[in-house]
Write an enzyme that holds these catalytic residues in place. Structure first.
Site, PDB file in Angstrom:
ATOM      1  N   SER A   1     -10.944 -26.538  75.912  1.00 58.17           N
ATOM      2  CA  SER A   1     -10.646 -27.573  74.935  1.00 58.17           C
ATOM      3  C   SER A   1     -10.527 -28.951  75.561  1.00 58.17           C
ATOM      4  CB  SER A   1      -9.352 -27.235  74.198  1.00 58.17           C
ATOM      5  OG  SER A   1      -8.282 -27.135  75.117  1.00 58.17           O
TER       6      SER A   1
ATOM      7  N   ALA B   1     -18.116 -23.205  82.794  1.00 56.26           N
ATOM      8  CA  ALA B   1     -17.042 -22.813  81.883  1.00 56.26           C
ATOM      9  C   ALA B   1     -16.682 -24.007  81.026  1.00 56.26           C
ATOM     10  CB  ALA B   1     -15.817 -22.321  82.655  1.00 56.26           C
TER      11      ALA B   1
ATOM     12  N   ASP C   1       0.850 -21.347  87.280  1.00 57.73           N
ATOM     13  CA  ASP C   1       0.010 -20.464  86.457  1.00 57.73           C
ATOM     14  C   ASP C   1      -0.881 -19.606  87.348  1.00 57.73           C
ATOM     15  OD1 ASP C   1      -1.017 -19.429  84.062  1.00 57.73           O
ATOM     16  OD2 ASP C   1      -2.702 -20.811  84.106  1.00 57.73           O
TER      17      ASP C   1
ATOM     18  N   GLY D   1     -12.003 -29.874  78.623  1.00 55.83           N
ATOM     19  CA  GLY D   1     -13.160 -30.271  79.426  1.00 55.83           C
ATOM     20  C   GLY D   1     -13.993 -29.078  79.822  1.00 55.83           C
ATOM     21  N   GLN D   2     -14.931 -29.323  80.738  1.00 58.30           N
ATOM     22  CA  GLN D   2     -15.791 -28.247  81.207  1.00 58.30           C
ATOM     23  C   GLN D   2     -16.167 -28.492  82.666  1.00 58.30           C
ATOM     24  OE1 GLN D   2     -18.609 -28.741  78.024  1.00 58.30           O
ATOM     25  NE2 GLN D   2     -20.121 -29.730  79.333  1.00 58.30           N
TER      26      GLN D   2
ATOM     27  N   LYS E   1     -15.381 -31.263  87.288  1.00 56.41           N
ATOM     28  CA  LYS E   1     -14.698 -31.072  86.006  1.00 56.41           C
ATOM     29  C   LYS E   1     -14.811 -32.368  85.218  1.00 56.41           C
ATOM     30  CE  LYS E   1     -10.793 -28.846  85.962  1.00 56.41           C
ATOM     31  NZ  LYS E   1      -9.392 -28.399  86.242  1.00 56.41           N
TER      32      LYS E   1
END
Length: 619
Positions: free
Chosen positions: A200, A197, A353, A202-203, A218
């Site tokens: 904006s 995934a 969240d 990181g990935q 990550k």
């Protein structure tokens, strides 16, 4: 700063950022066996099987999607200044047009205004996405400020997702090796170069340690520090402009909001902060076998790299997969509510969240939590003040609710608290009309947000995170079990909370007497101090008595309008006479200018007379 606003809100790579549901995967077939890393066809997408060609196409589309203007190797300060201020000026122009009847084609009503607000909210969300990571995060933070923006803006900003093109594996390798100080092969036995995934900030990549442990890594997007530095310097100027604005700056602490955004944004790009949050969350649930939290591998983590245990699970909103795995959906709905209430009421440290992408279900039926960057904390003192608010709500006592909200910093004291008191009483009367278990968290939060806008309420981010989490969990619970009601699930916790506040039975006569005795004693003990405060204000001359006469106000407005009409009449006559004299003297251009001014003054005079006529007809 208010009591609630001082509570720690530890942001993450995003509330909606690097979504780890993909990184931890889904065991739709009920198996949690690790999948081989050698295959690059691993699917981060729900309900897709390994090697599925559709998954490959989706993944390729995800990686090769359009490049945004901010997604560059270097950032130009001048270009960022132009892009950001262009957005702000367009937004200000739209705000100016909002109350102009002619911009609606001559007919302005509530339906048209609401439709325009919705369209503008969508445009704001899309523009923030194009402006990049700084503004994506600012938008997500502003989605918690229902006291600042209309509900349409808050709802649209809460949908802000930041799925963006991935950056190259070469950049990933550079960052990992620079931060951890060793080549990737020495750190990891296997490291999948294709991200699971991308967002904006990181990935996420899947990997395997030399010990054989399956992990996800990550990695932060390169250049974020420079981008944040440029953008926040520009935002400071915008915040200062809003603070000094005669209308928008009144009653708003824009510079304080800016400083809070700076603090959260810099924490967002510190992955060690997220790791500490994950560890604390894991310790809080160490005695609960129905909750699983990924372990942090600190030897392989740094401010820009975070290595976490790979915990596969079924996404909690994939109801068919849960059915196929033989899991009890009603039990899962109750566990979701129980887990969150446990965080909030017992630990005071909660996941801010809990959307469906951040909660999965293990094959054994345990809840698996991901993404611990956005966490909220409520200190014991604040929980005690919240207890006073809950008691006021239970007794439908608007005065007590207002007092406790002022102590919490969620309500600003103004000269005339009458309208606020009536709003609070209206909420309490409607809130208590139905049985507790028949009420909806979403309906309650909508009512609160509608009343908070343009009122002296200052809902801190902690409060909004809690309400949004409750609403999300209620929606997920109803999807799992149509008979699920979050308020019913919360009833035992509410009873426990009331019992902790007053030892007596909260539902019995003794409980009522105990609460009333406690309230009377509290009022009696606080009375001398209140009298002393009043006397001190009298000595300083701080107490003012305000008497308002509606009829007197109307007469004064009428006199002011008559004076303005006289002035306009004199201007029309003077410039008409001047234009005539200049025209006779062959000064045509000067005569035209004087005539134009006379026409303008005449138009203003006619408009003023129409307003005065409408005012006369009002009761």
């Amino acid at each position: 700063m208010s009591a609630l606003s001082r509570e720690s809100i530890s942001p993450s790579t995003s509330p909606a950022a690097v979504n780890l549901k993909g990184s931890y995967g889904e065991a739709a077939n009920g198996s949690n066996a690790p999948k081989p890393l050698a295959s690059s066809s691993y699917s981060p997408y729900p309900n897709d099987s390994q090697g599925d060609s559709l998954t490959q196409k989706k993944h390729q589309k995800h990686v090769t999607d359009k490049a945004y203007r901010w997604n560059q190797k270097s950032y130009s300060r001048h270009k960022r200044f132009r892009d950001i201020w262009s957005f702000v000026l367009k937004l200000m122009a739209a705000r100016w047009l909002y109350n102009k009847a002619w911009s609606y084609g001559g007919v302005m009503n509530d339906e048209k205004k609401a439709a325009r607000r919705r369209r503008l909210a969508v445009w704001i969300r899309e523009t923030l996405l194009e402006l990049g990571p700084t503004f994506i995060k600012v938008g997500q933070l502003f989605s918690t400020r229902a006291d600042l923006f209309p509900i349409e803006y808050v709802e649209e900003l809460s949908k802000l997702q930041d799925k963006v093109p991935a950056f190259s594996y070469e950049k990933v390798r550079e960052i990992v090796e620079a931060d951890l100080g060793k080549p990737v092969p020495e750190l990891y036995k296997n490291f999948d170069p294709i991200p699971l995934a991308a967002a904006s900030l990181g990935q996420v990549h899947r990997a395997q340690l030399h010990s054989g442990d399956e992990v996800v890594v990550k990695v932060q997007r390169p250049g974020l520090h420079k981008l944040f530095t440029i953008d926040l310097a520009i935002l400071k100027g915008i915040a200062r402009y809003f603070q000094n604005h005669p209308e928008w700056g009144r009653g708003r602490e824009w510079m304080g909001i800016y400083e809070e955004c700076c603090r959260i944004l810099w924490l967002e790009i510190d992955y060690l902060n997220e790791g500490r949050n994950a560890d604390k969350f894991r310790r809080n649930f160490r005695n609960e076998d129905w909750v699983q939290v990924p372990r942090v591998y600190w030897r392989y983590s740094s401010p820009q790299v975070l290595t976490l245990q790979y915990l596969p699970g079924i996404k909690i909103s994939h109801y068919e997969s849960l059915e196929a795995a033989g899991l009890d959906r009603g039990r899962l709905a109750r566990l979701g509510a129980q887990a969150y209430l446990h965080q909030l009421l017992n630990d005071g440290f909660f996941h801010a969240d809990p959307h469906p992408g951040n909660i999965a279900v293990s094959p054994e039926g345990a809840l698996v939590f991901y993404d611990f960057g956005m966490m909220g904390q409520v200190l014991p003192l604040t929980r005690q003040k919240l207890m006073q608010t809950f008691l006021g709500v239970a007794q439908k006592d608007a005065e007590q609710v207002m007092t406790s909200l002022i102590d919490l910093g969620a309500l600003t004291q103004v000269e005339d608290m009458g309208p606020v008191r009536r709003s609070v009483q209206y909420i309490l009367d409607n809130f208590m009309d139905q049985p507790f278990e028949q009420q909806s968290v979403g309906a309650i939060s909508d009512d609160l947000y509608a009343i908070a806008y343009d009122q002296p309420f200052r809902f801190p981010a902690t409060f909004t995170f809690v309400m949004r989490a409750f609403t999300t969990l209620e929606g997920v619970g109803k999807g799992l079990d149509p008979e699920f009601n979050f308020m019913e699930a919360a009833k035992p916790f509410a009873a426990q909370l009331m019992a902790n506040g007053t030892p007596s039975d909260p539902n019995g006569l003794l409980g009522d007497l105990g609460r009333q005795a406690a309230q009377v004693s509290s009022t009696a003990l606080g009375l001398p101090r209140r009298i002393e405060d009043t006397l001190e204000k009298l000595e300083r001359g701080d107490i003012r008595v305000r008497v308002r006469s509606i009829e007197t106000d109307r007469i004064l407005r009428r006199m002011s309008g008559a004076n303005m009409a006289t002035n306009y009449t004199m201007l029309v006559g003077a410039f008409t006479l001047s234009a005539t004299i200049l025209f006779v003297a062959d000064h045509v251009w000067l005569a035209a200018i004087a005539a134009a001014i006379a026409v303008f003054a005449g138009f203003a005079l006619v408009r003023l007379l129409m307003q005065l006529g409408r005012a006369e007809r009002m009761p």
